[in-house]
Design a protein around this motif. Structure first.
Motif, PDB file in Angstrom:
ATOM      1  N   THR A  41       0.832  -1.364   0.021  1.00  0.00           N
ATOM      2  CA  THR A  41      -0.048   0.006  -0.024  1.00  0.00           C
ATOM      3  C   THR A  41       0.941   1.326  -0.078  1.00  0.00           C
ATOM      4  N   GLU A  42       2.101   1.202   0.758  1.00  0.00           N
ATOM      5  CA  GLU A  42       2.704   2.453   0.705  1.00  0.00           C
ATOM      6  C   GLU A  42       3.527   2.548  -0.761  1.00  0.00           C
ATOM      7  N   ALA A  43       3.662   1.419  -1.548  1.00  0.00           N
ATOM      8  CA  ALA A  43       4.189   1.661  -2.915  1.00  0.00           C
ATOM      9  C   ALA A  43       3.041   2.536  -3.703  1.00  0.00           C
ATOM     10  N   ALA A  44       1.746   2.191  -3.463  1.00  0.00           N
ATOM     11  CA  ALA A  44       0.721   2.629  -4.052  1.00  0.00           C
ATOM     12  C   ALA A  44       0.553   4.127  -3.977  1.00  0.00           C
ATOM     13  N   ALA A  45       0.706   4.538  -2.471  1.00  0.00           N
ATOM     14  CA  ALA A  45       0.795   5.996  -2.197  1.00  0.00           C
ATOM     15  C   ALA A  45       1.692   6.844  -2.709  1.00  0.00           C
ATOM     16  N   THR A  46       3.146   5.975  -2.765  1.00  0.00           N
ATOM     17  CA  THR A  46       4.253   6.716  -3.591  1.00  0.00           C
ATOM     18  C   THR A  46       4.250   7.121  -5.175  1.00  0.00           C
ATOM     19  N   ALA A  47       3.525   6.073  -5.750  1.00  0.00           N
ATOM     20  CA  ALA A  47       3.232   6.205  -7.170  1.00  0.00           C
ATOM     21  C   ALA A  47       2.345   7.156  -7.626  1.00  0.00           C
ATOM     22  N   ALA A  48       1.323   7.031  -6.568  1.00  0.00           N
ATOM     23  CA  ALA A  48       0.417   8.334  -6.709  1.00  0.00           C
ATOM     24  C   ALA A  48       0.651   9.632  -6.609  1.00  0.00           C
ATOM     25  N   SER A  49       1.765   9.545  -5.561  1.00  0.00           N
ATOM     26  CA  SER A  49       2.466  10.812  -5.510  1.00  0.00           C
ATOM     27  C   SER A  49       3.313  11.388  -6.558  1.00  0.00           C
ATOM     28  N   GLU A  50       3.868  10.558  -7.106  1.00  0.00           N
ATOM     29  CA  GLU A  50       4.753  10.732  -8.365  1.00  0.00           C
ATOM     30  C   GLU A  50       3.879  11.218  -9.538  1.00  0.00           C
ATOM     31  N   LEU A  51       2.659  10.809  -9.553  1.00  0.00           N
ATOM     32  CA  LEU A  51       1.975  10.973 -10.566  1.00  0.00           C
ATOM     33  C   LEU A  51       1.075  12.304 -10.621  1.00  0.00           C
ATOM     34  N   LEU A  52       0.430  12.500  -9.313  1.00  0.00           N
ATOM     35  CA  LEU A  52      -0.589  13.550  -9.240  1.00  0.00           C
ATOM     36  C   LEU A  52       0.200  14.822  -9.390  1.00  0.00           C
ATOM     37  N   GLY A  53      -0.674  15.661 -10.425  1.00  0.00           N
ATOM     38  CA  GLY A  53       0.154  16.954 -10.392  1.00  0.00           C
ATOM     39  C   GLY A  53       1.232  17.187 -11.202  1.00  0.00           C
ATOM     40  N   LYS A  54       1.679  16.127 -11.811  1.00  0.00           N
ATOM     41  CA  LYS A  54       2.629  16.193 -12.969  1.00  0.00           C
ATOM     42  C   LYS A  54       1.965  16.401 -14.162  1.00  0.00           C
ATOM     43  N   ARG A  55       2.723  16.814 -15.053  1.00  0.00           N
ATOM     44  CA  ARG A  55       2.183  16.692 -16.676  1.00  0.00           C
ATOM     45  C   ARG A  55       2.834  15.503 -17.408  1.00  0.00           C
ATOM     46  N   LEU A  56       1.981  14.590 -17.706  1.00  0.00           N
ATOM     47  CA  LEU A  56       2.603  13.346 -18.644  1.00  0.00           C
ATOM     48  C   LEU A  56       2.545  13.413 -19.716  1.00  0.00           C
ATOM     49  N   VAL A  57       3.530  13.216 -20.692  1.00  0.00           N
ATOM     50  CA  VAL A  57       3.831  13.616 -22.092  1.00  0.00           C
ATOM     51  C   VAL A  57       3.602  12.163 -22.847  1.00  0.00           C
ATOM     52  N   THR A  58       2.930  12.004 -23.853  1.00  0.00           N
ATOM     53  CA  THR A  58       2.785  10.996 -24.419  1.00  0.00           C
ATOM     54  C   THR A  58       2.806  11.235 -25.837  1.00  0.00           C
ATOM     55  N   PRO A  59       3.037  10.355 -26.710  1.00  0.00           N
ATOM     56  CA  PRO A  59       2.856  10.732 -28.277  1.00  0.00           C
ATOM     57  C   PRO A  59       1.527  11.392 -28.563  1.00  0.00           C
ATOM     58  N   GLN A  60       0.451  11.197 -27.890  1.00  0.00           N
ATOM     59  CA  GLN A  60      -0.802  11.480 -27.994  1.00  0.00           C
ATOM     60  C   GLN A  60      -1.031  13.076 -27.465  1.00  0.00           C
ATOM     61  N   THR A  61      -0.380  13.499 -26.496  1.00  0.00           N
ATOM     62  CA  THR A  61      -0.572  14.558 -25.819  1.00  0.00           C
ATOM     63  C   THR A  61       0.079  15.939 -26.424  1.00  0.00           C
ATOM     64  N   GLY A  62       1.152  15.824 -27.426  1.00  0.00           N
ATOM     65  CA  GLY A  62       1.748  16.831 -27.544  1.00  0.00           C
ATOM     66  C   GLY A  62       2.901  16.982 -26.523  1.00  0.00           C
ATOM     67  N   PRO A  63       3.838  18.006 -26.941  1.00  0.00           N
ATOM     68  CA  PRO A  63       5.106  18.134 -25.854  1.00  0.00           C
ATOM     69  C   PRO A  63       4.422  18.989 -24.846  1.00  0.00           C
ATOM     70  N   SER A  64       3.531  19.615 -24.602  1.00  0.00           N
ATOM     71  CA  SER A  64       3.020  20.220 -23.498  1.00  0.00           C
ATOM     72  C   SER A  64       2.592  19.221 -22.310  1.00  0.00           C
ATOM     73  N   GLY A  65       2.214  17.855 -22.899  1.00  0.00           N
ATOM     74  CA  GLY A  65       1.661  16.936 -21.918  1.00  0.00           C
ATOM     75  C   GLY A  65       0.285  17.277 -21.253  1.00  0.00           C
ATOM     76  N   LYS A  66      -0.379  16.508 -20.380  1.00  0.00           N
ATOM     77  CA  LYS A  66      -1.430  16.858 -19.746  1.00  0.00           C
ATOM     78  C   LYS A  66      -1.264  16.549 -18.464  1.00  0.00           C
ATOM     79  N   LEU A  67      -2.028  17.278 -17.633  1.00  0.00           N
ATOM     80  CA  LEU A  67      -1.791  17.453 -15.989  1.00  0.00           C
ATOM     81  C   LEU A  67      -2.501  16.055 -15.587  1.00  0.00           C
TER      82      LEU A  67
END
Length: 391
Positions: free
Chosen positions: A66-92
């Motif tokens: 469960t702590e690893a789940a919390a860590t992963a969520a913390s690393e993703l939330l509030g970040k901009r994720l850039v994929t080939p479908q989002t463009g260079p600015s990514g999506k929050l």
């Protein structure tokens, strides 16, 4: 309208399509509790954005504890994720979906969409799923199975069983595949969907099928029939300009070019964009003015183009007929230019009802523009003007 993965899975669950148990969280401190409540010892933590290929961009994390789940969520939330479908600015990333991890013996691909070449609803399927499905389908066209549904006779159980066999499924898994296809077909029709894609559809080690990821797209034009589904729209995921365009009943899609485009009629708009690309131009948008558009709606649409600082020229290609007349478009353009100013070259091709009146209206109201007598001439002028401005 795009749905998030968790929304699509919840809806398809009502139709009997299985997927792992999951929970949506928007705060990292809620992730551990969510994982614990789901049970098990390992989970997938998935960024919820309207874009594919999240896994390749680090937007899907497999964790144990469960702590690893919390860590992963913390690393993703509030970040901009850039994929080939989002463009260079990514999506929050504003939320993550925590889901029980499932061991897969095999991963398949299954989708239902509209096959426009046949004018039918059709299934696409492959023995192997994954993020590279499009590339593999191009390299090996035979790897993608196709099953069109006859609209007069409806869903064919025997044909669906044949598709399941083509996917290498047997016994209970094959029967379940037919059930899932029947559920997808029912959901597709009842929800006015344009695409439902399960990728991957996992065959577990226990021999059952479950949807590990789902993409669902609904027809915007049918949302008046589905108030509950319309409420699921995530406006935070929309381009602000596209959202503003929707307020004025304009069909608008933001693109990455430098030539602003305003056209009446989706077919004419697509043809105009194709001609611009053929000529070496780069459209900045797709904008279709609806036939019943008012002068004020046209003005708001043109203001959106004028406010785009990446635009170096604007091409207006309108054909008056039926309800919308060319002079109505011209009046809207003039009104927008008065309030915003015109800083880039404007090329106008106005044909059909009141085409000449439209040109006179623009001249009388002091709008500087280059008239074009044909689509080809208009496109050539726009590409030249945009290149000159950008140089």
């Amino acid at each position: 309208m795009n749905l998030h993965e968790h929304q699509a899975k919840e809806i398809l669950g009502r139709y009997g399509v299985p997927s792992p148990a999951g929970s949506l969280v928007s705060r990292a401190d809620a992730a551990a509790a969510a994982a614990k409540s789901l049970g098990g010892s390992s989970w997938a933590v998935k960024a919820q954005i309207h874009a594919g290929l999240r896994h390749d961009a680090g937007g899907v994390r497999l964790v144990s504890g469960t702590e690893a789940a919390a860590t992963a969520a913390s690393e993703l939330l509030g970040k901009r994720l850039v994929t080939p479908q989002t463009g260079p600015s990514g999506k929050l990333v504003r939320s993550v979906y925590i889901e029980q991890a499932v061991g897969a013996a095999r991963e398949l691909y299954l989708a239902i969409l509209i096959d426009r070449s046949q004018g039918r609803v059709a299934f696409l399927a492959s023995r192997t799923g994954g993020s590279d499905i499009e590339q593999r389908a191009q390299a090996e066209p035979g790897s993608l199975r196709h099953l069109a549904v006859d609209g007069d006779h409806g869903f064919d159980l025997q044909a669906a069983a044949g598709l399941a066999a083509d996917l290498g499924l047997e016994g209970r898994a094959a029967s379940q595949a037919v059930e899932i296809m029947a559920a997808l077909y029912k959901a597709f029709l009842e929800l006015d969907a344009s695409l439902i894609e399960i990728n991957p559809l996992a065959l577990t080690h226990e021999g059952s099928l479950t949807a590990l990821d789902v993409k669902m797209v609904l027809d915007d034009n049918a949302l008046f029939r589905h108030k509950d589904l319309a409420a699921l729209r995530d406006v935070e995921e929309l381009d602000p300009t596209e959202l503003e365009a929707q307020r004025f009943a304009l069909n608008y899609v933001h693109l990455d070019g430098n030539i602003g485009v305003m056209v009446n009629g989706a077919g004419l708009a697509l043809a105009t964009l194709d001609l611009l690309k053929q000529r070496g131009g780069a459209p900045a948008d797709f904008m279709d003015i609806r036939p019943e558009a008012s002068r004020d709606q046209v003005a708001e649409g043109f203001r959106l183009l004028l406010r785009n600082q990446d635009i170096d020229a604007i091409l207006v290609n309108v054909y008056g007929g039926g309800i919308l007349r060319c002079d109505t478009v011209a009046e809207g353009i003039a009104a927008a230019c008065r309030s915003e100013g015109l800083r880039v070259p404007l090329i106008v091709r106005a044909a059909g009802t009141n085409g000449e009146l439209a040109r006179k209206t623009l001249m009388a109201q002091g709008v500087a523009f280059t008239p074009a007598s044909s689509i080809g001439a208009a496109v050539a002028s726009a590409v030249e003007a945009a290149g000159r401005e950008a140089a």
